[in-house]
Design an enzyme around this catalytic site. Structure first.
Site, PDB file in Angstrom:
ATOM      1  N   PHE A  18       8.964 -30.505  -5.723  1.00 44.82           N
ATOM      2  CA  PHE A  18       7.652 -31.114  -5.893  1.00 44.82           C
ATOM      3  C   PHE A  18       7.478 -32.209  -4.848  1.00 44.82           C
ATOM      4  O   PHE A  18       8.409 -32.992  -4.604  1.00 44.82           O
ATOM      5  CB  PHE A  18       7.522 -31.720  -7.297  1.00 44.82           C
ATOM      6  CG  PHE A  18       7.091 -30.741  -8.347  1.00 44.82           C
ATOM      7  CD1 PHE A  18       5.766 -30.602  -8.687  1.00 44.82           C
ATOM      8  CD2 PHE A  18       8.026 -29.951  -9.001  1.00 44.82           C
ATOM      9  CE1 PHE A  18       5.360 -29.706  -9.665  1.00 44.82           C
ATOM     10  CE2 PHE A  18       7.645 -29.052  -9.975  1.00 44.82           C
ATOM     11  CZ  PHE A  18       6.298 -28.921 -10.305  1.00 44.82           C
ATOM     12  N   HIS A  48      14.010 -31.190 -12.024  1.00 42.32           N
ATOM     13  CA  HIS A  48      12.949 -30.176 -12.017  1.00 42.32           C
ATOM     14  C   HIS A  48      12.895 -29.417 -10.694  1.00 42.32           C
ATOM     15  O   HIS A  48      11.885 -28.799 -10.370  1.00 42.32           O
ATOM     16  CB  HIS A  48      11.608 -30.843 -12.346  1.00 42.32           C
ATOM     17  CG  HIS A  48      11.614 -31.483 -13.689  1.00 42.32           C
ATOM     18  ND1 HIS A  48      11.294 -30.810 -14.851  1.00 42.32           N
ATOM     19  CD2 HIS A  48      11.985 -32.726 -14.065  1.00 42.32           C
ATOM     20  CE1 HIS A  48      11.442 -31.635 -15.886  1.00 42.32           C
ATOM     21  NE2 HIS A  48      11.857 -32.797 -15.438  1.00 42.32           N
ATOM     22  N   HIS A  52      14.740 -24.329 -13.845  1.00 45.44           N
ATOM     23  CA  HIS A  52      15.026 -25.424 -14.772  1.00 45.44           C
ATOM     24  C   HIS A  52      14.220 -25.272 -16.053  1.00 45.44           C
ATOM     25  O   HIS A  52      13.249 -24.515 -16.109  1.00 45.44           O
ATOM     26  CB  HIS A  52      14.695 -26.772 -14.128  1.00 45.44           C
ATOM     27  CG  HIS A  52      13.231 -26.962 -13.867  1.00 45.44           C
ATOM     28  ND1 HIS A  52      12.606 -26.456 -12.744  1.00 45.44           N
ATOM     29  CD2 HIS A  52      12.256 -27.580 -14.597  1.00 45.44           C
ATOM     30  CE1 HIS A  52      11.309 -26.755 -12.792  1.00 45.44           C
ATOM     31  NE2 HIS A  52      11.075 -27.432 -13.907  1.00 45.44           N
ATOM     32  N   ASP A  54      12.181 -27.610 -19.109  1.00 46.31           N
ATOM     33  CA  ASP A  54      11.601 -28.908 -19.458  1.00 46.31           C
ATOM     34  C   ASP A  54      11.994 -29.265 -20.884  1.00 46.31           C
ATOM     35  O   ASP A  54      11.814 -28.449 -21.793  1.00 46.31           O
ATOM     36  CB  ASP A  54      10.068 -28.856 -19.400  1.00 46.31           C
ATOM     37  CG  ASP A  54       9.528 -28.750 -17.988  1.00 46.31           C
ATOM     38  OD1 ASP A  54      10.308 -28.917 -17.032  1.00 46.31           O
ATOM     39  OD2 ASP A  54       8.317 -28.503 -17.846  1.00 46.31           O
ATOM     40  N   HIS A  58       9.898 -34.711 -21.235  1.00 42.99           N
ATOM     41  CA  HIS A  58       9.303 -34.670 -19.899  1.00 42.99           C
ATOM     42  C   HIS A  58       7.820 -35.042 -19.945  1.00 42.99           C
ATOM     43  O   HIS A  58       7.312 -35.713 -19.051  1.00 42.99           O
ATOM     44  CB  HIS A  58       9.489 -33.263 -19.320  1.00 42.99           C
ATOM     45  CG  HIS A  58       8.953 -33.084 -17.938  1.00 42.99           C
ATOM     46  ND1 HIS A  58       9.177 -33.972 -16.918  1.00 42.99           N
ATOM     47  CD2 HIS A  58       8.197 -32.075 -17.396  1.00 42.99           C
ATOM     48  CE1 HIS A  58       8.595 -33.533 -15.813  1.00 42.99           C
ATOM     49  NE2 HIS A  58       7.996 -32.399 -16.073  1.00 42.99           N
TER      50      HIS A  58
END
Length: 209
Positions: A18, A48, A52, A54, A58
């Site tokens: 990200f 992340h 993965h 969550d 999160h």
């Protein structure tokens, strides 16, 4: 005998993440030549990056952290569903799901772990009540998120959470046929964590052979 199929993104030093998040990095802290006995590695990573799960924490500060989530959610029969013919995934496209607690969506997004996508297919939050009605407890996607990467309100994350459905992201499904499989996607027991990398694998069930 059917073999396990790896549907995880390899953790490499050029793995996409990200924008602004901590990149994955592996390096040797000490070499065998330095220690006289062993190589010792270290890594840094966002929880992340790559394939993965969550944890509810999160997206909800009062939600479960990773070590408290029931492991049974991540092991068992899973249905791979092909929705790659659309960029807008709607509830009616999942209406035929039946008798399965884990659903993995193969979307139109190509599997490319080294490039973060500029846009991803839209997963409509209205899928959450339908999946709950079908008895689904885990939804996996071959995208970095179930919401648009620039979303701040995360409507699909929260819609799934409200229905008690957990989230598995960044799968590699381009090489997987639709159908029923045994899934193992165990997270690490990281105390207080908002997520965890996983090694996700599938094995075709007898119905598929």
């Amino acid at each position: 005998m059917s073999k396990w199929i790896d549907i995880s993104q390899p953790l490499t030093n050029d793995l996409a993440q990200f924008p602004g998040d901590t990149p994955f990095n592996f390096s040797l802290t000490y070499t065998k030549e330095e220690t006289g006995s062993v190589n010792i590695g270290q890594m840094t990573t966002s929880l992340h990056g790559g394939t993965h799960v969550d944890a509810p924490f999160h997206y909800d500060s009062n939600g479960q952290t990773m070590e408290k989530v029931d492991l049974d959610i991540y092991i068992g029969k899973a249905l791979v569903v092909d929705v790659s013919d659309t960029d807008s995934i709607l509830p009616e496209m999942l209406a035929t799901i039946d008798n399965v607690e884990r659903v993995l969506l193969r979307t139109s997004l190509p599997n490319n772990p080294k490039r973060f996508p500029e846009a991803i297919p839209n997963l409509n939050p209205a899928v959450a009540p339908l999946l709950k009605e079908k008895g689904v407890k885990l939804l996996g996607v071959d995208m970095p998120s179930v919401d648009a990467p620039d979303s701040k309100d995360l409507p699909t994350h929260h819609a799934l959470y409200e229905q008690g459905i957990y989230i598995l992201e960044n799968l590699m499904l381009d090489h997987v046929k639709p159908g029923l499989y045994e899934l193992i996607a165990l997270p690490l027991a990281i105390e207080g964590a908002d997520g965890s990398p996983v090694r996700a694998v599938l094995k075709p069930l007898a119905e598929e052979e």
